[in-house]
Design an enzyme around this catalytic site. Structure first.
Site, PDB file in Angstrom:
ATOM      1  CG  ASP A  10      -1.757   1.213   1.402  1.00 21.73           C
ATOM      2  OD1 ASP A  10      -2.461   1.536   0.437  1.00 21.73           O
ATOM      3  OD2 ASP A  10      -1.732   1.867   2.460  1.00 21.73           O
ATOM      4  CB  SER A  11       0.144   4.792  -0.594  1.00 23.80           C
ATOM      5  OG  SER A  11      -0.948   4.932   0.290  1.00 23.80           O
ATOM      6  CB  CYS A  73      -3.280   0.293  -2.252  1.00 23.57           C
ATOM      7  SG  CYS A  73      -3.323   2.052  -2.668  1.00 23.57           S
ATOM      8  CB  THR A  75      -4.848   4.799  -4.913  1.00 16.63           C
ATOM      9  OG1 THR A  75      -5.726   5.385  -3.958  1.00 16.63           O
ATOM     10  CG2 THR A  75      -4.303   5.864  -5.831  1.00 16.63           C
ATOM     11  CD  GLU A 153      -0.023   6.784   6.238  1.00 21.71           C
ATOM     12  OE1 GLU A 153       0.999   6.717   6.947  1.00 21.71           O
ATOM     13  OE2 GLU A 153      -0.403   5.847   5.501  1.00 21.71           O
ATOM     14  CB  CYS A 186      -9.294   4.711   0.713  1.00 27.64           C
ATOM     15  SG  CYS A 186      -7.651   5.123   1.341  1.00 27.64           S
ATOM     16  CG  HIS A 188      -4.915   5.028   4.532  1.00 24.18           C
ATOM     17  ND1 HIS A 188      -4.395   4.524   3.365  1.00 24.18           N
ATOM     18  CD2 HIS A 188      -3.868   5.580   5.210  1.00 24.18           C
ATOM     19  CE1 HIS A 188      -3.092   4.757   3.340  1.00 24.18           C
ATOM     20  NE2 HIS A 188      -2.745   5.402   4.448  1.00 24.18           N
TER      21      HIS A 188
HETATM   22  N1  DGL Z   1      -4.754   3.257   0.981  1.00 20.45           N
HETATM   23  C1  DGL Z   1      -4.872   3.713  -0.332  1.00 20.45           C
HETATM   24  C2  DGL Z   1      -6.103   3.287  -1.066  1.00 20.45           C
HETATM   25  O1  DGL Z   1      -6.658   2.260  -0.747  1.00 20.45           O
HETATM   26  C3  DGL Z   1      -4.263   4.999  -0.795  1.00 20.45           C
HETATM   27  C4  DGL Z   1      -4.158   6.151   0.112  1.00 20.45           C
HETATM   28  C5  DGL Z   1      -3.275   7.261  -0.452  1.00 20.45           C
HETATM   29  O2  DGL Z   1      -2.053   7.072  -0.424  1.00 20.45           O
HETATM   30  O3  DGL Z   1      -3.786   8.268  -0.919  1.00 20.45           O
HETATM   31  O4  DGL Z   1      -6.519   3.921  -1.986  1.00 20.45           O
END
Ligand code: DGL
Length: 269
Positions: A10-11, A73, A75, A153, A186, A188
């Site tokens: 993931d990011s 993730c 994205t 974060e 997302c 997160h």
């Molecule tokens: N956790 C990520 C997602 O599922 C990306 C969050 C990000 O870095 O903007 O899209």
């Protein structure tokens, strides 16, 4: 049978919600996780940069000998799934959006569906497209909610900050668009699930990481790639910055303390 680790990425910390679900579903699989905490968020970056960063991460995970790449993730799934499948023809690559769309289509949806996600995911239009293509009949309302990743974060996933911001984003969807289910598009966002529930106790919250973990299990079995029942799993958590939030969440999802943490830059991969 295959005892090699699964690569999950993931990011940043978001994919750790995916690891939490994977560990529930598959307790004998080893996992190598990479979170790009030094360069997060990805959701506001250009598709070219997201693809470049992602290939660095996956080349690193491939160098660790992973048997499968799990994109925890949305994205990265929205922008890189095809690129990754082409880049690693011998490693199965699993994305998070298509299995979620299929899951939603298999249920009876009585109310409209909301999707919240990063700008990049919403701009890709993939959630709405795949939900409709999979056969969802109710209306779909998709919205970018970009402030959520930085607050999560930054360690503000619980309490008044998260409650105020999620309410700001969701009021219109719930009260005007009359959504009954909300997809957390997302990885997160499961960390602010409680904040959402505080304001909207009636809303059904869908966590795609749960669907993803079931998909991974199914694919491992179908391809005869699951680890042996007797395998003692190993967990390696790598991040480009071992931030306090990253360390805190890793320790919460591994309460037995059996894991290794590693600070890892992937820029040279
Ligand atoms: N956790 C990520 C997602 O599922 C990306 C969050 C990000 O870095 O903007 O899209």
């Amino acid at each position: 049978m295959d005892n090699r680790p699964i690569g999950v990425f993931d990011s940043g910390i978001g994919g750790l919600s995916g690891v939490r679900e994977l560990k529930r579903e598959l307790n004998n699989e080893s996992i190598v996780y990479f979170g790009d905490t030094a360069r997060t968020p990805y959701g506001d970056k250009s598709p070219e940069t997201i693809r470049q960063y992602t290939c660095q991460i996956t080349d690193f995970l491939a160098s660790k000998g992973v048997k499968m790449l799990v994109i925890a993730c949305n994205t990265i799934t929205a922008l890189c799934l095809d690129v990754l499948r082409e880049r690693y023809p011998d490693i199965p690559v699993v994305g998070i959006i298509a299995p979620t769309a299929k899951y939603m289509a298999q249920r009876e949806n009585k109310h409209n569906i909301g999707v919240i996600a990063t700008k990049a995911t919403i701009n890709s239009g993939l959630y709405t497209k795949l939900l409709i293509e999979s056969g969802v009949k109710t209306e779909v309302f998709a919205k970018a909610t970009p402030i959520l990743v930085p607050i999560i974060e930054g360690g503000f996933a619980e309490g008044v900050v998260a409650e105020t911001i999620t309410k700001h984003y969701l009021d219109e969807m719930v009260n005007k668009n009359k959504i009954g289910s909300l997809i957390l598009g997302c990885t997160h966002y499961p960390f602010v699930e409680q904040a959402i529930r505080t304001n909207y106790p009636e809303l059904e919250i869908i966590n795609p990481a749960t669907v993803l973990s079931k998909e991974v299990k199914k694919l491992l079995i179908e391809n005869d790639m699951a680890a042996e029942d007797t395998n003692t799993p190993e967990y390696l958590f790598c991040a480009s910055d071992l931030s306090p939030t990253f360390k805190d969440i890793v320790s919460r999802i591994n309460p037995d303390g059996r894991y290794t943490l590693e600070c890892q830059s992937v820029e040279n991969y």
